[in-house]
Design a protein around this motif. Structure first.
Motif, short mmCIF file in Angstrom:
data_model
loop_
_atom_site.label_atom_id
_atom_site.label_comp_id
_atom_site.label_asym_id
_atom_site.label_seq_id
_atom_site.Cartn_x
_atom_site.Cartn_y
_atom_site.Cartn_z
N ASP A 67 1.05 -1.39 -0.01
CA ASP A 67 0.03 -0.03 -0.22
C ASP A 67 0.81 1.27 0.06
N LEU A 71 -0.33 3.54 -3.50
CA LEU A 71 -0.21 4.97 -2.48
C LEU A 71 0.77 5.93 -3.64
N ASP A 82 -9.23 12.77 -2.59
CA ASP A 82 -9.44 11.53 -2.38
C ASP A 82 -10.34 10.25 -3.29
N PHE A 149 -8.62 0.12 -2.31
CA PHE A 149 -7.87 0.61 -1.36
C PHE A 149 -9.20 0.50 -0.01
N LEU A 162 -8.99 7.28 3.21
CA LEU A 162 -7.96 7.87 2.71
C LEU A 162 -6.36 8.79 3.01
N PHE A 166 -2.89 8.50 4.23
CA PHE A 166 -1.96 9.12 3.48
C PHE A 166 -0.69 9.67 4.10
#
Length: 227
Positions: A67, A71, A82, A149, A162, A166
Motif C-alpha cells: 500500500d 498509494l 481523495d 484501498f 484515505l 496517506f
C-alpha cells in the motif's frame, strides 16, 4: 420596503466583502505559504520506496508495504483528490457508471464519481496507468482485494480515511514534517509545473487534476519551497 431593501443591500455588501477577503487570503497563500514537501523530493521518495527493499530513514530501515508503494505511486502519477478511496477492482469494464472502478486488464481507472462541480465540467474520466503501477494493483487483486484501498478486501474506507492513511504513510518516510496531506502533494506538483513547465504542460496537468489552470494558479500554486 425601505427596511427590506436595506437588508438586501447589506447582505450583498457582506457577500462582496467576504469574497474579496477570500481572494486576498488565496493570494497571500500563493505568495507566502511554504510547501511542506517539494515535488522533486516527493518524486525521489516514491522512486526509493518502489525500487528498494528497505529505505533508510534517520537511523532505521523501513520495508515499504504494498500500500505504501501503490498509494504514493498513484499520487505521483495522478494527483487527484481523495478519489482513490472509492475504487472497485475488476478485470473487465463495468456497465455501472455510478461507481469508480479500475480494470486491471486494460490498466485503466474509470472515474465516474467525484467532486460535483468538477464533474459538471469534465464528466466521466479515464486514466491509463503504466505497467509498474498496474502490476502493484494486480498484486492486490490476485490477493483477493476487490477495492483499491479499504478497511477490508471488499469494503471501502469511509472518508476521510484515505487522507489519513496517506498522512500516516508520509509520516513514516518524512518524520520531521507532520501531516503531509494529499493536498500538499497537489500544491507541490502544481508549483513545480508552474515554475518549470510550459503552458501546454500546465493545462494538461490541470485537466488531470480536474480543475482549471486559473484554480491552479489562484489556490494551489506556491512561490516558495521548503528546503
Amino acid at each position: 420596503l425601505f427596511h427590506t431593501n436595506y437588508v438586501l443591500n447589506r447582505f450583498n455588501q457582506i457577500a462582496i466583502e467576504t469574497k474579496k477577503l477570500k481572494i486576498q487570503q488565496q493570494r497571500d497563500n500563493v505568495n507566502f505559504q511554504k510547501l511542506k514537501i517539494d515535488y522533486i523530493r516527493f518524486v525521489n521518495l516514491v522512486k526509493k520506496i518502489t525500487t528498494q527493499k528497505e529505505v533508510k530513514i534517520s537511523n532505521s530501515f523501513i520495508t515499504p508495504s504494498l500500500d505504501d508503494k501503490l498509494l504514493l505511486s498513484l499520487y505521483r502519477h495522478t494527483p487527484l483528490r481523495d478519489d482513490f478511496g472509492s475504487v472497485i477492482l475488476t478485470d473487465k469494464d463495468l456497465t455501472d457508471e455510478e461507481h469508480n472502478y479500475y480494470n486491471i486488464t486494460t490498466s485503466t481507472l474509470h472515474l465516474n464519481k467525484y467532486k460535483l462541480t468538477a464533474f459538471r465540467v469534465y464528466g466521466r474520466k479515464l486514466y491509463k496507468y503504466p505497467p509498474y503501477i498496474n502490476n502493484l494493483i494486480k498484486e492486490k487483486y490476485n490477493n483477493g482485494f476487490r477495492v483499491l484501498f479499504g478497511k477490508s478486501k471488499l469494503e471501502f474506507y469511509k472518508n476521510p480515511s484515505l487522507s489519513k492513511m496517506f498522512q500516516r504513510i508520509m509520516k513514516k518516510y518524512v518524520p520531521n514534517e507532520s501531516n503531509i496531506s494529499i493536498n500538499d502533494i497537489r500544491k507541490a506538483t502544481i508549483s513545480y509545473y508552474h515554475k518549470y513547465k510550459n503552458i501546454k504542460s500546465q493545462e494538461h496537468l490541470a485537466s488531470i487534476m480536474l480543475h482549471s489552470i486559473n484554480t491552479a494558479e489562484q489556490i494551489y500554486q506556491r512561490k516558495e519551497y521548503d528546503d
